[in-house]
Design a protein around this motif. Structure first.
Motif, mmCIF file in Angstrom:
data_model
loop_
_atom_site.group_PDB
_atom_site.id
_atom_site.type_symbol
_atom_site.label_atom_id
_atom_site.label_comp_id
_atom_site.label_asym_id
_atom_site.label_seq_id
_atom_site.Cartn_x
_atom_site.Cartn_y
_atom_site.Cartn_z
ATOM 1 N N VAL A 160 -0.008 0.924 -4.141
ATOM 2 C CA VAL A 160 -0.498 0.153 -5.289
ATOM 3 C C VAL A 160 -1.125 -1.156 -4.809
ATOM 4 O O VAL A 160 -2.219 -1.532 -5.239
ATOM 5 C CB VAL A 160 0.641 -0.099 -6.299
ATOM 6 C CG1 VAL A 160 0.221 -1.096 -7.364
ATOM 7 C CG2 VAL A 160 1.089 1.205 -6.929
ATOM 8 N N VAL A 161 -0.442 -1.850 -3.895
ATOM 9 C CA VAL A 161 -0.980 -3.105 -3.362
ATOM 10 C C VAL A 161 -2.280 -2.855 -2.601
ATOM 11 O O VAL A 161 -3.246 -3.626 -2.729
ATOM 12 C CB VAL A 161 0.067 -3.811 -2.467
ATOM 13 C CG1 VAL A 161 -0.540 -4.979 -1.720
ATOM 14 C CG2 VAL A 161 1.242 -4.271 -3.311
ATOM 15 N N ALA A 162 -2.352 -1.775 -1.828
ATOM 16 C CA ALA A 162 -3.574 -1.455 -1.084
ATOM 17 C C ALA A 162 -4.728 -1.140 -2.040
ATOM 18 O O ALA A 162 -5.862 -1.570 -1.808
ATOM 19 C CB ALA A 162 -3.329 -0.281 -0.143
ATOM 20 N N ALA A 163 -4.457 -0.421 -3.111
ATOM 21 C CA ALA A 163 -5.504 -0.108 -4.090
ATOM 22 C C ALA A 163 -6.004 -1.371 -4.787
ATOM 23 O O ALA A 163 -7.218 -1.543 -4.976
ATOM 24 C CB ALA A 163 -4.972 0.893 -5.118
ATOM 25 N N LEU A 164 -5.089 -2.257 -5.148
ATOM 26 C CA LEU A 164 -5.502 -3.523 -5.765
ATOM 27 C C LEU A 164 -6.307 -4.373 -4.787
ATOM 28 O O LEU A 164 -7.285 -5.013 -5.171
ATOM 29 C CB LEU A 164 -4.281 -4.292 -6.255
ATOM 30 C CG LEU A 164 -3.562 -3.693 -7.465
ATOM 31 C CD1 LEU A 164 -2.271 -4.445 -7.740
ATOM 32 C CD2 LEU A 164 -4.455 -3.685 -8.678
ATOM 33 N N THR A 165 -5.900 -4.358 -3.530
ATOM 34 C CA THR A 165 -6.641 -5.093 -2.504
ATOM 35 C C THR A 165 -8.056 -4.556 -2.372
ATOM 36 O O THR A 165 -9.018 -5.331 -2.306
ATOM 37 C CB THR A 165 -5.909 -5.013 -1.154
ATOM 38 O OG1 THR A 165 -4.622 -5.620 -1.293
ATOM 39 C CG2 THR A 165 -6.693 -5.703 -0.055
ATOM 40 N N MET A 166 -8.200 -3.247 -2.346
ATOM 41 C CA MET A 166 -9.546 -2.660 -2.241
ATOM 42 C C MET A 166 -10.394 -3.001 -3.461
ATOM 43 O O MET A 166 -11.587 -3.295 -3.331
ATOM 44 C CB MET A 166 -9.453 -1.141 -2.070
ATOM 45 C CG MET A 166 -8.937 -0.731 -0.714
ATOM 46 S SD MET A 166 -9.876 -1.415 0.672
ATOM 47 C CE MET A 166 -11.472 -0.701 0.391
ATOM 48 N N ALA A 167 -9.794 -2.977 -4.648
ATOM 49 C CA ALA A 167 -10.533 -3.340 -5.855
ATOM 50 C C ALA A 167 -11.001 -4.797 -5.779
ATOM 51 O O ALA A 167 -12.147 -5.107 -6.134
ATOM 52 C CB ALA A 167 -9.659 -3.121 -7.086
ATOM 53 N N LEU A 168 -10.134 -5.681 -5.306
ATOM 54 C CA LEU A 168 -10.523 -7.090 -5.172
ATOM 55 C C LEU A 168 -11.578 -7.281 -4.086
ATOM 56 O O LEU A 168 -12.486 -8.103 -4.239
ATOM 57 C CB LEU A 168 -9.295 -7.945 -4.882
ATOM 58 C CG LEU A 168 -8.308 -8.075 -6.042
ATOM 59 C CD1 LEU A 168 -7.046 -8.785 -5.585
ATOM 60 C CD2 LEU A 168 -8.947 -8.803 -7.214
#
Length: 70
Positions: A44-52
């Motif tokens: 989840v954190v990695a996906a949010l990081t990629m979105a940002l």
């Protein structure tokens, strides 16, 4: 800002190597192994990081398509 992004990515890479949970047999809610729960949170954190990263660090003009002549 680029240094903050770079440091965050290095931290994420380091946290992906969760050697401290390899032998932990703890179960969350009696069914979910702690290592699997950790990786769910990590994903989840990695996906949010990629979105940002796409939102704020994507280079300008990369996606611009030249007009086609027909």
């Amino acid at each position: 800002m680029k240094w903050v992004i770079a440091c965050w990515l290095v931290l994420l890479i380091a946290l992906h190597q969760d050697f401290w949970l390899w032998t932990d047999r703890t179960l969350l809610w009696g069914v979910l192994p702690i290592g699997l729960a950790y990786h769910v949170g990590y994903a989840v954190v990695a996906a949010l990081t990629m979105a940002l990263l796409v939102r704020y660090a994507w280079p300008k003009g990369v996606d611009d398509q030249p007009e086609s002549k027909s």
